[in-house]
Design an enzyme around this catalytic site. Sequence first.
Site, PDB file in Angstrom:
ATOM      1  N   ASP A 185     -13.934  -6.879  -5.801  1.00 21.40           N
ATOM      2  CA  ASP A 185     -14.109  -7.120  -4.361  1.00 21.40           C
ATOM      3  C   ASP A 185     -15.473  -7.771  -4.160  1.00 21.40           C
ATOM      4  O   ASP A 185     -16.484  -7.238  -4.610  1.00 21.40           O
ATOM      5  CB  ASP A 185     -14.067  -5.803  -3.573  1.00 21.40           C
ATOM      6  CG  ASP A 185     -12.701  -5.131  -3.656  1.00 21.40           C
ATOM      7  OD1 ASP A 185     -11.733  -5.801  -4.080  1.00 21.40           O
ATOM      8  OD2 ASP A 185     -12.601  -3.944  -3.296  1.00 21.40           O
ATOM      9  N   ASP A 203       0.846  -1.186   0.000  1.00 19.29           N
ATOM     10  CA  ASP A 203       0.000   0.000   0.000  1.00 19.29           C
ATOM     11  C   ASP A 203       0.889   1.246   0.000  1.00 19.29           C
ATOM     12  O   ASP A 203       1.828   1.343   0.789  1.00 19.29           O
ATOM     13  CB  ASP A 203      -0.891   0.025   1.256  1.00 19.29           C
ATOM     14  CG  ASP A 203      -2.020  -0.987   1.142  1.00 19.29           C
ATOM     15  OD1 ASP A 203      -2.246  -1.502   0.023  1.00 19.29           O
ATOM     16  OD2 ASP A 203      -2.671  -1.270   2.159  1.00 19.29           O
TER      17      ASP A 203
END
Lengths: 201, 251
Positions: free
Chosen positions: B130, B11
């Site tokens: 997702d 990230d």
Amino acid sequence: MIGIINYRVGNLQNLENALNYVGAKTKLINTPEEMEGVEKIVFPGVGAFGHAAKCLREHKFWEPLQEKVRQQVPILGICVGMQLLFSTSFEDGEHEGLGLVPGEVKRFDHDLKVPQMGWNRVAFSEQEDPLFKGIKNNSWFYFVHSYACYPQDPKSQLGTTDYGGEFCSIARKDNLWGVQFHPEKSQDDGLHLLKNFVENC
Amino acid sequence: MLAKRIIPCLDIKNGRVVKGVNFEGLRDAGDPVELAKRYNEQSADELVFLDITATNEKRKLIKELASRLARELFIPFTIGGGISKIEHIQDIVTAGADKVSINSAAVNTPELISQGAEQFGSQCIVVAIDVKKTGDSWHVFTHSGTRDTGLDAVEWAKEVARLGAGEIMLTSMDSDGVQDGYDLAINRLISEAVSIPIIASGGCGKLEHFVSAVKEGKADAVLAASVFHYGTYTVRQVKEYMAAEGIPVRL
């Protein structure tokens, strides 16, 4: 000086980075005239064969590239660049290639995932070749493709890879080499191969 | 034989790694390029960078990062996070990224997938999906798992493949962060429904999870973040374990 053919197909930055990393001086060849004076040529390519062939003609590289081959200038085709060296591709119809290596480009014919995307091994042919000098047989390289090359003459086949059957992953004819994988994305062995092309081919 | 890929995910915020990793001998645990090189040495097959920067500087910073990575990293890498326009893809690919991952924007503007594939090639377009179990099926969620689109996950996977996506990065919101293993059922359903490769994501905690993702979940690649960041396992350890279980990996 290594010339990278820029016929407006795909991004050439990574290839140039990798060649520079192994110590090569490079220049992007935007017009056929700019090929004059370069010692060797790298001929990349991504996407659909038909589109790439069309771009190669539109930017007037078709005959000049064939001329460079006649002049024995070492050339390395990468991915679709390799495929374009062959006679015919059957990607979405039938398309004429440069015809420098007699043979066909055909879609994988099996139930595995297409595209083949990821790392696979390359088995080198028995003959020695400057392109894979110092690289271990069966090393891993990074592939992304749905179509593969099948040369007519088995002697043109310098390396093979198994993906639901064998295909030609390295081809050679005289001063012309083609690799189906992306050496610029294949870590140490890929960089080694590029260095070999720059220094030994 | 094609190897199953192991993909560490980092990230990124303001050009820096969010959860800095304390590898031995690493001078700057927040520098994405240093970390990438370390994962590269561990024989990571690819890397994914998810940009969670929320400022106006976002585009500029991520472009700079892609360009730095491309000069020093010679394995494929993907950049994702907030990509919603063809210009974003153009910027990131021109800077040197091999692939971009598109998530919410793919649902809102599916033509981004086809346009991206046409201009940059399918191999360049990863669609991140997702999913959350909803009754007997799985729904697609967007905006970091906060919005139920009502779309059936398997149908949406088929649609993105049809539109020209080169790969699907499938994250189960139920298992993400729980470290209890990947959601094998939905991975398998989608992997068998489309011909493009599936990257399993979300839920990795143990070595067995990598194996079951491939064997039972039929994943072509496995993505993990925290087990690598916290040094629970190195990529090499994971691969050695998988190889011992009979899975082809690049070692």
